[in-house]
Enzyme design. Structure first.
Site, PDB file in Angstrom:
ATOM      1  N   GLU A  95       1.078  -1.343   0.099  1.00 21.16           N
ATOM      2  CA  GLU A  95      -0.346   0.357  -0.165  1.00 21.16           C
ATOM      3  C   GLU A  95       0.965   1.145   0.106  1.00 21.16           C
ATOM      4  OE1 GLU A  95      -2.851   0.118   2.797  1.00 21.16           O
ATOM      5  OE2 GLU A  95      -3.868  -1.977   2.676  1.00 21.16           O
ATOM      6  N   CYS A 115       6.229  -8.381   5.959  1.00 16.47           N
ATOM      7  CA  CYS A 115       7.808  -7.583   6.652  1.00 16.47           C
ATOM      8  C   CYS A 115       7.841  -8.672   8.257  1.00 16.47           C
ATOM      9  CB  CYS A 115       7.500  -6.435   8.214  1.00 16.47           C
ATOM     10  SG  CYS A 115       8.413  -5.711   8.575  1.00 16.47           S
ATOM     11  N   GLY A 176       6.653  -2.767   5.746  1.00 11.74           N
ATOM     12  CA  GLY A 176       8.516  -3.067   5.457  1.00 11.74           C
ATOM     13  C   GLY A 176       9.145  -2.726   6.699  1.00 11.74           C
ATOM     14  N   HIS A 232       9.217   2.920  20.362  1.00  9.82           N
ATOM     15  CA  HIS A 232       7.852   1.843  21.464  1.00  9.82           C
ATOM     16  C   HIS A 232       8.126   1.540  22.793  1.00  9.82           C
ATOM     17  CE1 HIS A 232       6.180   2.735  17.370  1.00  9.82           C
ATOM     18  NE2 HIS A 232       8.055   2.393  16.961  1.00  9.82           N
ATOM     19  N   CYS A 350      -1.476   4.650  10.525  1.00  8.92           N
ATOM     20  CA  CYS A 350      -0.068   3.045  10.689  1.00  8.92           C
ATOM     21  C   CYS A 350      -0.404   2.577  11.599  1.00  8.92           C
ATOM     22  CB  CYS A 350       0.178   4.632  11.426  1.00  8.92           C
ATOM     23  SG  CYS A 350       2.073   3.897  11.769  1.00  8.92           S
TER      24      CYS A 350
END
Length: 379
Positions: A95, A115, A176, A232, A350
């Protein structure tokens, strides 16, 4: 008519195109002409390339082609976000997402089908890894989007007057891990930066990585563009769980790589991306720990409200908790933004970049309420 073994010219950056033209007995300036026709004037065949010698055009028609990725679908969100689903063959799809804003237009580009990093909060990772995209498939996303957007705005390209570009920024933040497809991604980014192609500055091309440290060093040496790091988590134990690559390149090693990269980067800071997960990584204590682990790296934080998907078992942090988390960072003097969710209704937000979308349930139904997303900036 091209043969089945013809060369796709979209696979070449400037150096590669010079070499290819040389193999045809042509001088380097022909490569620049050809590159402009392909990337600035959107030429789809060789007959219309009128400033190329007819003999060269005939050579190209027999040996080369300009093959674009095939568009499987094209959707526009109520907020103006536009998402293309690109068929890359053998049941694989990626995408590309365009995010319009008042002062810029940002294109989010994919680098792999699926991924291998398998971050816990990312729907793309749940697909598994299929294959790397080629340079043609990567730069083809920008070429496709730029000229589709120009057409919708009535900005026709052509050698008698180059139209103002619509895509002003590119972020390698689609499907990815870009640094695990380095040899295809870098030539594509060289084309993004090339004045005979798209002419973007290094500050306007951002590569996002989950922390492939050796390739961060190589990128810094060969083509330093703006860098974003998918962080994260503020400690190794939690990041091992959320971003499995951390087991190979832990935070101490990653922070050192960020410091090295900044010595050559076009910007004087690293952007750390941080997906806000309710009860997992979103407390004020986590924020203080985050400040400690990044203290030696000039940075800004981009807090990303999680976009739920059924297989994750995770929940988006509450808006008030995101605000409290952000305030801890801001009070420490660090520029902090909260990403606005865009394209939710077309699964373009996202973490939702999955070619085979199994769950089309509206985001508001998944979260129980359509929460108003805040944006916090340091003053």
């Amino acid at each position: 008519m091209t043969s089945e073994t013809s060369v796709n010219l979209l696979d070449f950056d400037a150096e590669g195109l010079v070499a290819y033209c040389g193999s045809l007995g042509e001088k380097p300036f022909r490569a620049k002409q050809l590159q402009r026709w392909i990337h600035q004037y959107n030429a789809g065949d060789f007959d219309g390339m009128t400033d190329l010698a007819k003999s060269l055009r005939e050579k190209l028609k027999g040996r080369a082609s300009i093959v674009m990725p095939e568009i499987a679908s094209d959707h526009v969100s109520t907020d103006g976000t536009r998402k293309w689903l690109i068929d890359v063959g053998n049941g694989n799809a990626v995408e590309t997402v365009f995010i319009p804003e008042e002062t810029r237009g940002t294109l989010c580009v994919s680098s792999q089908a699926g991924c291998a990093v398998n971050c816990r909060f990312c729907s793309t990772g749940k697909q598994g890894f299929s294959r790397n995209l080629s340079t043609a498939e990567i730069i083809g996303q920008l070429r496709m989007a730029e000229f589709a957007l120009r057409a919708s705005l009535g900005r026709a390209p052509g050698p008698n007057g180059k139209a103002e570009r619509v895509v002003t920024n590119v972020v390698m933040m689609g499907m990815g891990e870009p640094l695990l497809n380095y040899n295809a991604v870098v030539p594509a980014m060289r084309l993004m930066l090339d004045d005979n192609a798209y002419g973007l500055s290094r500050r306007r091309v951002t590569l996002s990585t989950s922390g492939v440290v050796p390739m961060m060093d190589r990128l810094g040496a060969e083509l330093p563009v703006a860098l974003a790091v998918s962080l994260h988590a503020p400690n190794d134990a939690l990041r091992d769980e959320l971003v499995p690559l951390n087991k190979k390149h832990p935070l101490r090693e990653l922070m050192a790589a960020c410091q090295r990269y900044l010595k050559v980067a076009p910007r004087d800071f690293i952007t750390f991306e941080y997906c806000m997960l309710d009860g997992v990584n979103d407390t004020e204590a986590h924020a203080r720990e985050l400040l400690a682990v990044t203290r030696d790296v000039p940075c800004k934080f981009n807090l990303i409200p999680f976009n739920p998907f059924p297989e994750s078992g995770l929940i988006r942090s509450k808006p008030e908790q995101i605000k409290r988390f952000a305030q801890v960072l801001i009070d420490a003097g660090v520029v902090t933004t909260v990403r606005k969710t865009r394209g939710d209704d077309i699964d373009a937000a996202c973490g939702q970049l999955a070619g085979a979308v199994k769950d089309r349930t509206r985001l508001a139904e998944r979260t129980g309420a359509a929460a108003k997303i805040i944006e916090v900036r340091a003053i």
